[in-house]
Scaffold this motif. Structure first.
Motif, short mmCIF file in Angstrom:
data_model
loop_
_atom_site.label_atom_id
_atom_site.label_comp_id
_atom_site.label_asym_id
_atom_site.label_seq_id
_atom_site.Cartn_x
_atom_site.Cartn_y
_atom_site.Cartn_z
N SER A 73 12.25 -5.57 8.94
CA SER A 73 12.98 -4.45 9.56
C SER A 73 11.98 -3.50 10.21
N ARG A 74 12.39 -2.88 11.30
CA ARG A 74 11.54 -1.89 11.99
C ARG A 74 12.24 -0.53 12.05
N ALA A 75 13.13 -0.26 11.08
CA ALA A 75 13.88 1.00 11.10
C ALA A 75 12.95 2.20 10.90
N SER A 86 4.10 6.72 19.95
CA SER A 86 4.43 5.81 21.05
C SER A 86 4.42 4.36 20.55
N TYR A 87 5.15 3.50 21.28
CA TYR A 87 5.25 2.07 20.97
C TYR A 87 3.85 1.45 20.92
N THR A 88 3.01 1.78 21.91
CA THR A 88 1.67 1.21 21.99
C THR A 88 0.77 1.71 20.85
N GLY A 136 6.54 -15.92 19.07
CA GLY A 136 5.74 -14.72 19.30
C GLY A 136 5.67 -13.80 18.09
N TYR A 137 6.33 -14.18 16.98
CA TYR A 137 6.17 -13.43 15.73
C TYR A 137 5.47 -14.30 14.69
N GLY A 138 4.86 -15.39 15.15
CA GLY A 138 4.06 -16.24 14.27
C GLY A 138 2.58 -15.99 14.55
N ALA A 167 1.33 -15.93 23.13
CA ALA A 167 0.59 -14.78 23.67
C ALA A 167 1.51 -13.57 23.77
N HIS A 168 1.97 -13.11 22.61
CA HIS A 168 2.86 -11.94 22.54
C HIS A 168 2.06 -10.72 22.10
N ALA A 169 1.07 -10.95 21.23
CA ALA A 169 0.18 -9.87 20.76
C ALA A 169 -1.04 -10.57 20.17
N ILE A 230 7.53 -14.99 32.55
CA ILE A 230 6.55 -13.96 32.20
C ILE A 230 7.17 -12.60 31.92
N HIS A 231 6.59 -11.87 30.93
CA HIS A 231 6.85 -10.44 30.72
C HIS A 231 5.91 -9.72 31.68
N ALA A 232 6.45 -9.09 32.71
CA ALA A 232 5.57 -8.59 33.77
C ALA A 232 5.89 -7.17 34.19
N THR A 304 19.51 -8.95 27.06
CA THR A 304 19.38 -7.94 25.99
C THR A 304 17.92 -7.66 25.62
N ASP A 305 17.02 -8.67 25.75
CA ASP A 305 15.66 -8.55 25.20
C ASP A 305 15.76 -8.29 23.69
N PHE A 306 16.84 -8.75 23.08
CA PHE A 306 17.09 -8.44 21.66
C PHE A 306 15.84 -8.68 20.81
N GLY A 309 12.06 -4.15 17.83
CA GLY A 309 11.25 -3.00 18.20
C GLY A 309 11.74 -2.30 19.46
N SER A 310 11.45 -2.91 20.61
CA SER A 310 11.72 -2.22 21.87
C SER A 310 13.16 -2.33 22.33
N SER A 311 13.95 -3.23 21.72
CA SER A 311 15.34 -3.38 22.18
C SER A 311 16.22 -3.96 21.09
#
Ligand code: NIG
Ligand code: FE
Length: 415
Positions: A73-75, A86-88, A136-138, A167-169, A230-232, A304-306, A309-311
Motif C-alpha cells: 500500500s502507498r496510502a 514531492s513524488y521524486t 516494473g515492480y520486480g 526499466a521502471h526505476a 514508452i513513458h515519455a 488509467t495508468d492505474f 503511486g501516481s495514479s
C-alpha cells in the motif's frame, strides 16, 4: 441468417468502426463472434433477443496503460505528498515505486495472481474487457518473470496484454550504478521475460532512465520480438517520444512536455498518444499538447495508468471525463480514446470496435437515474458507471448487472 443472441434496440451505440455512432441499433452474435451490427429495423432473426431500450452500447473498453499488478500500500506516501513532499523526493529516498518493489518481491505467484484477478474483476464491472499490465515492480530477473507469469495465468476472462518494464526505476541494490542495472535489464531480464510479454516499455525521464538508455533497452526488446512503447516527456522534455516513434513504438504515453518536433514525429510514424489524466491530476502536472496532437492527426487514447503511486485510479470512465475537463478532449475523442484508439495503442486491430471481425466484446450500460440513454451522459458524469450487460469474446459475462459464472457462461449466450 439466424443468429444466437441479439442485443436489440440499443438507444445509442458507439461501434468504434466505420459505422460510427448508431441510434436504435442492434448487435447479433453467432458462434461466439459478432455476425451483424446495424439499425434495429433490419436486424437478423435470433434465437434469443435482449431488449436494450434505455441502454447505451460500446465495444468492450480497453485500458491500454496500467501498472495493475502490485503488492503493498502507498496510502502513507499519499499523505506525505499531501503534506508537501514531492513524488521524486520520495522515490529518491527509497520510497515510492521502490516501496512497491519491496512488497511485490515478497509476494509469491499465487498472491500476485489473486491481486491482479480481483482488480481485473473490478475493471470488468465498469465495462473494461482488455487491459495492458506492466511489470516494473520486480526489478530483478526472478520477480519480473513472476509478474509476467501471474499476468498470463490469472484465469480472468479479461484479456491481459503484458508489458516488460524492467526499466521502471533503479532498484536499491543498484543505487548509484544505473549503467550496471541497464546491463542487467538487457542481458538477464529481457531474455527471461521476452517470451512472456508483448511489449517492452521504458520510463524515460529526468530522474529515471536517459534517452540513450531507453533506446538501447527498446532496441534490445525489439531484437527479442517485443513491440516498443514508452513513458515519455512527463516531467522533462527528453526527445523520447520521437525516438520511440522512430523505432516503431505503437504508443508514447504521458507527453505533458511533448514539443512540436515530437508531435510531428508521432504523426509521421502513426504513433498513438496515450493520455493519462489520473497521473496528471495526482502529480499536478500541466496538460499535454492536445490541440497540437489533434491538428497533426495523432490518434489519442486515454488510460488509467492505474498504479498505487501516481495514479491510484481504476475507473476508465473517470479518466475519460478528466481527459475532457483537464486536457481539452471532446466527448467523441474521449470515447474513441477508451476504445478504438486504445486498441491501436496496443497494436491490436480487433480491439475497441464492434462488428464482424472484431474481438466480439460488447458492453451495455444504463445512464444515471433520470438521464437519457446517451453516450455523452456517461462522460458528463464523473465515473461510477457499471455494466448492465457485458459480452467478452462472445461470452455473456454480465447479465442484468449480475456477473455470470465465467465457466457456466456459454459462447453465443446460450442458456
Ligand atoms: O506511469 N512513471 C512511472 N511509473 C508510473 C508510476 C508508478 C508508481 O508510482 O508506482 C507512472 O506514473
Ligand atoms: Fe505508467
Amino acid at each position: 441468417m439466424t443468429t444466437d443472441l441479439l442485443f436489440h434496440h440499443i438507444d445509442e451505440l458507439l461501434t468504434g468502426g466505420d459505422q460510427g455512432v448508431l441510434y436504435d441499433a442492434s448487435v447479433a452474435f453467432a458462434g461466439g463472434r459478432v455476425r451483424w451490427v446495424g439499425p434495429s429495423a433490419s436486424a437478423p432473426v435470433a434465437r434469443q433477443i435482449v431488449d436494450c431500450h434505455g441502454l447505451v452500447g460500446l465495444p468492450g473498453l480497453v485500458d491500454c496503460h496500467t501498472h495493475a499488478l502490485f503488492a503493498g500500500s502507498r496510502a502513507e506516501e499519499f499523505q506525505r505528498r499531501l503534506a508537501g513532499a514531492s513524488y521524486t523526493e520520495i522515490l529518491e529516498a527509497g520510497g515510492g515505486i521502490l516501496s512497491t518493489v519491496k512488497a511485490t518481491r515478497a509476494a509469491d505467484l499465487e498472491r500476485l495472481r489473486s491481486l491482479l484477478h480481483r482488480r481485473l474483476e473490478a475493471m470488468l464491472a465498469v465495462g473494461v474487457t482488455s487491459v495492458e499490465v506492466k511489470t516494473g515492480y520486480g526489478l530483478n530477473p526472478a520477480t519480473e518473470q513472476r509478474m509476467l507469469e501471474a499476468m498470463i495465468s490469472t484465469g480472468s476472462p479479461v484479456e491481459v496484454l503484458p508489458t516488460f518494464l524492467g526499466a521502471h526505476a533503479v532498484p536499491a541494490e543498484y543505487r548509484g550504478r544505473r549503467e550496471d542495472y541497464v546491463e542487467q535489464v538487457i542481458r538477464q531480464q529481457l531474455p527471461r521475460c521476452a517470451p512472456l510479454a508483448r511489449f517492452v516499455d521504458v520510463y524515460c525521464d529526468r530522474g529515471a532512465f536517459t534517452l540513450d538508455e531507453a533506446r538501447a533497452i527498446l532496441e534490445a526488446g525489439v531484437a527479442h520480438g517485443l513491440i516498443p512503447r514508452i513513458h515519455a516527456e512527463q516531467v522533462a522534455h527528453t526527445g523520447a517520444a520521437a525516438m520511440a516513434a522512430g523505432l516503431g513504438a505503437t504508443s508514447a504515453d504521458h507527453l505533458e512536455q511533448l514539443d512540436d518536433a515530437g508531435v510531428a514525429a508521432m504523426a509521421r510514424h502513426g504513433t498513438v498518444a496515450v493520455l493519462l489524466p489520473g497521473a496528471m491530476l495526482y502529480l499536478k502536472d500541466p496538460p499535454p499538447p492536445v490541440a497540437a496532437l489533434r491538428a497533426a492527426g495523432v490518434p489519442m487514447a486515454v488510460s488509467t495508468d492505474f498504479n498505487p503511486g501516481s495514479s491510484p485510479v481504476r475507473d476508465l470512465w473517470t479518466c475519460a471525463t478528466l481527459a475532457c475537463l483537464r486536457m481539452g478532449l471532446r466527448v467523441d475523442e474521449a470515447l474513441l480514446g477508451i476504445t478504438r484508439n486504445a486498441g491501436r495503442a496496443l497494436g491490436r486491430d480487433d480491439l475497441g470496435w464492434i462488428g464482424p471481425g472484431s474481438s466480439a466484446d460488447l458492453v451495455l450500460l444504463a445512464p444515471p437515474p433520470g438521464e437519457p440513454a446517451e453516450l455523452a451522459v456517461l462522460v458528463q458524469y464523473l465515473g461510477g458507471h457499471r455494466a448492465h450487460h457485458l459480452v467478452k469474446a462472445g461470452r455473456w459475462l454480465i447479465r442484468d448487472g449480475v456477473r455470470q459464472d465465467a465457466l457456466a457462461a456459454g459462447a453465443g449466450g446460450g442458456e
